[in-house]
Write a protein that holds these residues in place. Structure first.
Motif, PDB file in Angstrom:
ATOM      1  N   GLN A   3       0.838  -1.198   0.000  1.00  0.00           N
ATOM      2  CA  GLN A   3       0.000   0.000   0.000  1.00  0.00           C
ATOM      3  C   GLN A   3       0.880   1.259   0.000  1.00  0.00           C
ATOM      4  O   GLN A   3       0.562   2.237  -0.669  1.00  0.00           O
ATOM      5  CB  GLN A   3      -0.923  -0.002   1.214  1.00  0.00           C
ATOM      6  CG  GLN A   3      -1.855   1.174   1.255  1.00  0.00           C
ATOM      7  CD  GLN A   3      -2.720   1.169   2.506  1.00  0.00           C
ATOM      8  OE1 GLN A   3      -2.476   0.404   3.429  1.00  0.00           O
ATOM      9  NE2 GLN A   3      -3.714   2.026   2.529  1.00  0.00           N
ATOM     10  N   MET A   7       0.819   4.244  -2.856  1.00  0.00           N
ATOM     11  CA  MET A   7       0.594   5.659  -2.533  1.00  0.00           C
ATOM     12  C   MET A   7       1.780   6.519  -2.974  1.00  0.00           C
ATOM     13  O   MET A   7       1.598   7.661  -3.393  1.00  0.00           O
ATOM     14  CB  MET A   7       0.320   5.838  -1.041  1.00  0.00           C
ATOM     15  CG  MET A   7      -0.980   5.176  -0.590  1.00  0.00           C
ATOM     16  SD  MET A   7      -2.408   5.535  -1.650  1.00  0.00           S
ATOM     17  CE  MET A   7      -2.612   7.265  -1.432  1.00  0.00           C
ATOM     18  N   CYS A   8       2.995   5.977  -2.897  1.00  0.00           N
ATOM     19  CA  CYS A   8       4.156   6.720  -3.396  1.00  0.00           C
ATOM     20  C   CYS A   8       4.045   6.945  -4.905  1.00  0.00           C
ATOM     21  O   CYS A   8       4.348   8.031  -5.405  1.00  0.00           O
ATOM     22  CB  CYS A   8       5.445   5.969  -3.068  1.00  0.00           C
ATOM     23  SG  CYS A   8       5.928   6.105  -1.349  1.00  0.00           S
ATOM     24  N   VAL A  10       1.230   7.035  -6.662  1.00  0.00           N
ATOM     25  CA  VAL A  10       0.142   7.990  -6.882  1.00  0.00           C
ATOM     26  C   VAL A  10       0.641   9.418  -6.621  1.00  0.00           C
ATOM     27  O   VAL A  10       0.383  10.333  -7.404  1.00  0.00           O
ATOM     28  CB  VAL A  10      -1.081   7.648  -5.994  1.00  0.00           C
ATOM     29  CG1 VAL A  10      -2.093   8.772  -5.995  1.00  0.00           C
ATOM     30  CG2 VAL A  10      -1.718   6.359  -6.461  1.00  0.00           C
TER      31      VAL A  10
END
Length: 91
Positions: A3, A7-8, A10
């Motif tokens: 996860q 997120m990195c 994104v």
């Protein structure tokens, strides 16, 4: 862990899509976040030399025309070396 990597990615994609003009107030947020991190780890006057060395190295690298991430790396490496030398003198 997966996860975090998502997120990195994104953040990297959307961060590159945003183009802010120089002097935009959001750039102060990074300075404020840095200060919020540094204040709790300050241990007193003995920390002054490594912090000054790190700041001077970063400014010198930036003044030499080196782009990101070189000023940050120069400050981190030289500041940590100054801190390590200080700690070796104490023992």
């Amino acid at each position: 862990m997966g996860q975090l990597m998502v997120m990195c990615c994104v953040g990297h994609v959307f961060g590159a899509a945003v183009r802010l003009p120089p002097g935009h107030p959001v750039f102060f947020a990074s300075v404020a976040a840095l200060m919020a991190i540094l204040v709790p780890i300050w241990r007193g006057r003995s920390d002054l030399l490594p912090w000054v060395v790190a700041g001077a190295a970063a400014l010198a690298a930036h003044g030499a025309g080196l782009g990101a991430p070189w000023p940050v790396l120069a400050g981190a490496l030289l500041g940590s070396a100054a801190g390590a030398a200080r700690d070796l003198r104490r023992t």
